[in-house]
Design a protein around this motif. Structure first.
Motif, short mmCIF file in Angstrom:
data_model
loop_
_atom_site.label_atom_id
_atom_site.label_comp_id
_atom_site.label_asym_id
_atom_site.label_seq_id
_atom_site.Cartn_x
_atom_site.Cartn_y
_atom_site.Cartn_z
N TYR A 156 0.85 -1.18 0.00
CA TYR A 156 0.00 0.00 0.00
C TYR A 156 0.89 1.23 0.00
O TYR A 156 1.81 1.32 0.79
CB TYR A 156 -0.90 0.02 1.23
N PRO A 157 0.71 2.23 -0.85
CA PRO A 157 -0.30 2.25 -1.91
C PRO A 157 0.10 1.39 -3.10
O PRO A 157 1.30 1.15 -3.30
CB PRO A 157 -0.35 3.73 -2.30
N PRO A 194 2.81 1.81 -15.87
CA PRO A 194 3.36 3.07 -16.38
C PRO A 194 2.42 3.82 -17.31
O PRO A 194 2.60 5.01 -17.52
CB PRO A 194 4.60 2.61 -17.14
N ALA A 212 -0.56 4.64 -16.77
CA ALA A 212 -1.61 5.39 -16.06
C ALA A 212 -1.42 6.89 -16.25
O ALA A 212 -0.30 7.37 -16.40
CB ALA A 212 -1.57 5.05 -14.58
N TYR A 213 -2.54 7.60 -16.22
CA TYR A 213 -2.46 9.05 -16.34
C TYR A 213 -2.11 9.70 -15.01
O TYR A 213 -1.61 10.79 -14.95
CB TYR A 213 -3.78 9.62 -16.86
N TYR A 214 -2.43 9.03 -13.92
CA TYR A 214 -2.06 9.54 -12.61
C TYR A 214 -1.32 8.44 -11.84
O TYR A 214 -1.71 7.29 -11.87
CB TYR A 214 -3.29 9.96 -11.79
N THR A 215 -0.25 8.83 -11.19
CA THR A 215 0.52 7.87 -10.41
C THR A 215 0.45 8.26 -8.95
O THR A 215 0.61 9.44 -8.62
CB THR A 215 2.00 7.90 -10.87
N GLN A 216 0.21 7.27 -8.10
CA GLN A 216 0.20 7.56 -6.67
C GLN A 216 1.62 7.75 -6.19
O GLN A 216 2.50 6.95 -6.52
CB GLN A 216 -0.47 6.41 -5.91
N VAL A 217 1.84 8.80 -5.44
CA VAL A 217 3.20 9.09 -4.99
C VAL A 217 3.45 8.59 -3.57
O VAL A 217 4.52 8.76 -3.04
CB VAL A 217 3.53 10.59 -5.10
N GLY A 218 2.46 7.97 -2.97
CA GLY A 218 2.70 7.28 -1.71
C GLY A 218 2.66 8.15 -0.48
O GLY A 218 2.04 7.80 0.51
N SER A 219 3.29 9.30 -0.52
CA SER A 219 3.32 10.11 0.69
C SER A 219 1.96 10.76 0.92
O SER A 219 1.23 11.04 -0.03
CB SER A 219 4.38 11.20 0.55
N PRO A 220 1.61 11.02 2.16
CA PRO A 220 0.33 11.67 2.42
C PRO A 220 0.36 13.12 1.94
O PRO A 220 1.40 13.64 1.56
CB PRO A 220 0.19 11.59 3.94
#
Lengths: 132, 165
Positions: free
Chosen positions: A5-6, A11, A13-21
């Motif tokens: 998680y996350p 690659p 994807a149009y949006y990538t989760q950056v993990g940090s809150p």
């Protein structure tokens, strides 16, 4: 098997989760440690001085940064001694940690509701001990 | 903090409370299971922990962008169906070796309220307590409701080829 998680998207994807809150600023924690702060506002006290040329347009603009005005709306608490007018309290503000002069206090109450206080403080950029 | 981790923190906090009183703490999958567990014929103290969803914080125009959510939780404290001849006695008095049930419920509630790691806005937002009753079904129990604040992971916009834009 537990998943990370996350999740990491592909690659394409149009949006990538950056993990940090989120780094977005929320709430009033840490602004005034002894009271529960309902709201706070901090505004730079800037005087704009315009010097006009012959036809009336501004030719020179002077921005005089005189200090910071801070106002707290807090929940009244009999365990906390409010600052006396004229005393100096240091606050962590969005503009830095600044010693400020208590200049105004206001209280209000209503039936079946917590009491409130509005406390106002000012810093002065030209007075020693009252600016960052 | 993900949801399962948060649920386990509540379970751990309440296991001690339950075991002292001869009971157990359980994470239930939904409110239906919570009621099934609560209606069991048992006089064991049980804490039933249920995650009931989350909602994005703030108005629609910016809720998705700011990414803060409020997770809703319900925890039922129950001692089974508990239809004693005089229910009030076990609520307020020590009966045998069983503590007054209202005291147990308050104790459990405050175990949860004292937690400060499960929300990015401590303390967690306690919303209230309700007796458990649904139709003709009566259980000796109370449900507390509260929410916790969390930040979803941030998003970075990328091109279809995976390069940041």
């Amino acid at each position: 098997m537990s998943s990370a998680y996350p999740p990491v998207p592909t690659p394409s994807a149009y949006y990538t989760q950056v993990g940090s809150p989120s780094t977005i600023v929320w709430g009033t924690d840490g602004l005034y440690s002894s009271y529960i702060v309902v709201s706070a506002s901090e505004s730079l006290r800037v005087e704009e001085i315009d010097i006009e040329q012959g036809t009336g347009f501004e030719a020179v603009v002077i921005l005089l940064n005189k200090g910071l005005d801070v106002e707290f709306e807090v929940i009244d608490d009999s365990a906390v001694t409010p600052p006396t007018i004229g005393s100096i309290v240091t606050f962590s503000t969005p503009y830095g940690s600044i010693p400020m002069l208590a200049v105004q206090g206001k209280s209000n109450q209503a039936r079946k509701r917590e009491g409130m206080k509005t406390l106002s403080f000012k810093s002065y950029n030209a007075i020693t001990g009252l600016h960052a | 903090m993900n949801i399962s981790t948060e649920a386990l923190i509540y379970k751990a906090a309440l296991e001690d409370w339950c075991s002292t009183n001869g009971g157990i703490a359980i994470v239930v999958s939904n409110l239906r299971m919570l009621w099934q567990q609560a209606a069991m014929e048992s006089d064991r103290v049980r804490a039933l922990i249920c995650y009931v969803g989350e909602s994005a914080r703030g108005p629609f125009s910016r809720a998705a962008a700011t990414g803060r959510v409020d997770r809703q939780w319900q925890i039922a404290f129950t001692r089974g169906r508990g239809l004693n001849e005089d229910r009030g006695t076990s609520l307020t008095d020590t009966v045998g070796n069983a503590d007054p049930f209202l005291d147990l419920v308050e104790n459990g509630r405050d175990k949860i309220r004292c937690l400060f790691t499960t929300s990015v806005e401590a303390p967690l937002d306690y919303k209230g307590m309700e007796p458990m009753s649904m139709g003709n079904l009566i259980v000796d129990g109370y449900t507390i409701k509260f929410s916790t604040a969390h930040d979803l992971p941030g998003l970075t916009q990328t091109s279809p080829t995976g390069n940041p834009i």
